[in-house]
Design a protein around this motif. Structure first.
Motif, mmCIF file in Angstrom:
data_model
loop_
_atom_site.group_PDB
_atom_site.id
_atom_site.type_symbol
_atom_site.label_atom_id
_atom_site.label_comp_id
_atom_site.label_asym_id
_atom_site.label_seq_id
_atom_site.Cartn_x
_atom_site.Cartn_y
_atom_site.Cartn_z
ATOM 1 N N ALA A 13 0.872 -1.286 0.157
ATOM 2 C CA ALA A 13 0.006 0.158 0.044
ATOM 3 C C ALA A 13 0.916 1.236 0.210
ATOM 4 O O ALA A 13 0.520 2.324 -0.804
ATOM 5 N N ILE A 14 1.830 1.276 0.586
ATOM 6 C CA ILE A 14 2.930 2.497 0.829
ATOM 7 C C ILE A 14 3.549 2.562 -0.566
ATOM 8 O O ILE A 14 3.699 3.675 -0.964
ATOM 9 N N ASN A 110 2.032 4.706 9.121
ATOM 10 C CA ASN A 110 2.246 3.381 9.281
ATOM 11 C C ASN A 110 3.028 3.213 10.610
ATOM 12 O O ASN A 110 2.306 2.097 11.246
ATOM 13 N N VAL A 111 3.667 4.173 11.262
ATOM 14 C CA VAL A 111 3.793 3.911 12.717
ATOM 15 C C VAL A 111 2.823 3.596 13.559
ATOM 16 O O VAL A 111 2.512 2.770 14.421
ATOM 17 N N LEU A 112 1.699 4.654 13.224
ATOM 18 C CA LEU A 112 0.400 4.562 13.940
ATOM 19 C C LEU A 112 -0.488 3.280 13.644
ATOM 20 O O LEU A 112 -0.915 2.642 14.639
ATOM 21 N N TYR A 367 -3.716 4.968 2.702
ATOM 22 C CA TYR A 367 -2.377 5.313 2.182
ATOM 23 C C TYR A 367 -2.416 6.070 0.976
ATOM 24 O O TYR A 367 -1.488 6.861 0.673
ATOM 25 N N TYR A 368 -3.449 5.784 0.278
ATOM 26 C CA TYR A 368 -3.702 6.762 -1.042
ATOM 27 C C TYR A 368 -4.110 8.307 -0.328
ATOM 28 O O TYR A 368 -3.222 9.138 -0.712
ATOM 29 N N THR A 369 -4.831 8.331 0.695
ATOM 30 C CA THR A 369 -4.989 9.627 1.217
ATOM 31 C C THR A 369 -3.643 10.268 1.812
ATOM 32 O O THR A 369 -3.366 11.415 1.545
#
Length: 579
Positions: A13-14, A110-112, A367-369
């Motif tokens: 996703a990233i 991603n961390v969150l 991840y798009y947002t």
């Protein structure tokens, strides 16, 4: 109740939805090279699974407790937070000049995601700090930034946002907290704050050395309503000129709420200025506080949508493990009458695949947002508009879908899901707040059909839909849904009254979110087909197909509701509804 980080799906996703490699081509985000991205995703996943996940159940059972004005957390929380700070996870996307790593917001998401999947209640502590950093970075004076940002960025200090008051929930303009200028003494030039705020997440605790409250208040002679609100930074402990901590400010936690879930997150009633000595500093211009706070709220809304992904992932993993272990009944129609794992039964398969497809769809949209938000930071105005359109989508649909997945997780467990010992119920209890806070999902949908629908005279959203339709010309369900969304948008712009738009806002928001999520899932599927993530080669085509064939048609079926108008809603007098 352990979990395995969804590292491969996150990296996909990233790369595909956020477009991290393209972001890394900019000077600002040049450090986001592939090796760095993988190290962060894998590292924070291991940290979250190893240190935060084991505290999830004890946090739910024991919760936060207020004792003599001090909020106490269960054993292990202080040490886990200390390690989080020491390893630098709080500083991922913060500005380098204040000790941050200056990486894309995408990686902070991603961390969150990993921390929240491990422990949603605990993760609210850094989540609010990220928002406070964002508000001060964009609206604070240089003096305030130098005073507060280094310690907020490191995580040594934590941050909160203080909007809600007992008489003013979503109507922020009705707040009564006041700020009066201090004319003389050691705090001359600052402001005396007085009032009460409710629902302040992590408003009091002992894990961080200081708590930096961002408080909305009204100054003397300020205009009525939201136009007369100012934002103040109000520290738990005063900060001396050399950066060390001074005396405690005149603020206190009056009580903490007893909630349905997120029990380890202290939700505080905060009182400011009981003794007339609470001191705050103005952030930005007077009467411009709501604009400054919205910087923080926009960030928070994306990260609350992230919580839908988090709870969806955790509930899906637990339900799938249980379904693989629970032996019950023979497979229908099978000649072998031996009982099988319930994972083999069609309806359980349907639920598990739905949970996986919804969770992966939420992650693709998240991840798009985030990627569009990062591009907006770099000056891409079209991406900025797309990001703004997607904020209510990920917040509203993401949290609704997360709650649905958590509920399905209970269903997969059957009667055992309704028994607290299995832990399945905790996921639903934790998830249920997410559609409510940071602006209810009805408010998100209203934002979509008013402010976001009107961006660039309405052309931003229509242009966005046209782009999706072009990309999805070979995907019949998505192409049709894009056309339905465009039709609803035009009706709302040209023919609908404000009441009509608001009446159809929630179904339209769902239609839009499912469309964008499906569009981004197709991009993932195609990338996997081209070798992007061999570990997902078997599962990804199936979950995307499920999304396209089962979830997208449901969204298309909402068109009639989106354009039905408001007349039916008011066909009864209020008194009749009370009868």
């Amino acid at each position: 109740m352990t979990y395995s980080p969804a590292t491969q799906d996150q990296l996909l996703a990233i790369r595909v939805n956020a477009g991290i490699e393209e972001l890394a081509q900019s000077e600002r985000f040049a450090a986001a090279e592939p090796d760095m991205v993988e190290a962060i995703v894998e590292g924070v996943g291991q940290f979250a699974a190893g240190e935060w996940a084991p505290l999830n159940r004890t946090g739910d059972l024991e919760g936060a407790k207020l004792e003599n004005g001090v909020v106490r957390l269960p054993d292990g929380f202080a040490e886990a937070y200390k390690h989080y700070v020491e390893q630098g996870w709080n500083a991922i996307a913060s500005p380098g000049e204040f000790g941050g790593q200056g990486l894309p917001f995408t990686l902070a998401c991603n961390v969150l995601e990993n921390l929240g999947t491990a422990n949603m209640a605990f993760n609210l502590l850094p989540m609010l700090s990220v928002g406070a950093i964002e508000a001060l970075e964009h609206h604070g004076s240089r003096e305030l930034q130098e005073k507060y940002l280094p310690q907020l960025v490191s995580g040594a200090w934590s941050g909160t946002m203080n909007l809600t008051e007992p008489q003013a929930g979503s109507d922020v303009g009705a707040l009564r907290t006041t700020a009066h200028p201090i004319e003389d003494g050691e705090h001359a030039g600052k402001w005396s704050i007085k009032g009460q705020k409710i629902y302040i997440t992590w408003g009091e605790h002992e894990l961080a050395e200081n708590i930096i409250h961002l408080v909305l208040a009204r100054t003397p002679n300020a205009p009525e309503g939201s136009r007369g609100i100012s934002l103040f930074v109000v520290p738990k402990f005063h900060v001396k000129p050399d950066g060390s901590l001074g005396a405690r400010n005149d603020l206190r936690c009056v009580s903490i709420e007893h909630k349905l879930g997120i029990n380890a997150s202290p939700t505080c009633v905060m009182s400011y200025g009981d003794n007339g000595e609470c001191v705050g500093e103005l952030v930005g211009a007077e009467n411009r506080g709501l604009a400054a706070m919205f910087t923080m709220m926009n960030n928070a809304r994306i990260n609350v949508g992230n919580q839908g992904v988090q709870i969806g992932e955790r509930a899906t993993q637990q339900a799938t493990d249980y379904a693989a272990e629970r032996i019950q009944s023979a497979r229908a129609g099978s000649g072998d009458k031996q009982p099988v794992a319930i994972l083999e039964h069609p309806d359980v398969r349907r639920m598990i695949l739905r949970m996986k497809a919804l969770t992966e769809g939420m992650r693709a949209l998240l991840y798009y947002t985030a990627g569009q938000t990062d591009r907006g930071t770099l000056g891409d105005e079209a991406a900025k508009a797309h990001g703004e359109i997607c904020v209510p989508l990920i917040k509203a649909w993401g949290t609704d879908a997360g709650t649905e997945v958590a509920s399905l997780g209970i269903q997969v467990h059957g009667g055992m899901g309704y028994v607290e010992e299995t832990g399945a119920a905790q996921h639903w209890r934790d998830s249920r707040i997410a559609p409510i806070y940071e602006g209810t999902n009805g408010i998100q949908a209203a934002d979509l059909v008013t402010r976001k629908l009107g961006l660039e005279g309405g052309e931003a959203l229509i242009g966005f839909l046209e782009e999706i339709a072009r990309d999805c010309a070979e995907e019949p369900t998505l192409f049709a849904l894009a056309g339905d969304c465009a039709g609803v948008a035009r009706w709302m712009r040209e023919d609908a009254s404000l009441d009509d738009k608001l009446a159809g806002s929630v179904p339209f928001c769902t239609m839009m979110a499912v469309l964008v999520a499906g569009w981004q899932l197709v991009k993932q599927r195609d990338a996997v087909a081209e070798g992007a993530s061999p570990a997902l080669a078997t599962t990804k085509p199936v979950t995307v197909r499920f999304f396209l064939e089962r979830i997208v048609p449901e969204a298309a079926g909402l068109k009639a509701s989106a354009i039905a108008g408001a007349e039916l809603l008011y066909s009864l007098e209020s008194s009749a509804l009370l009868a």
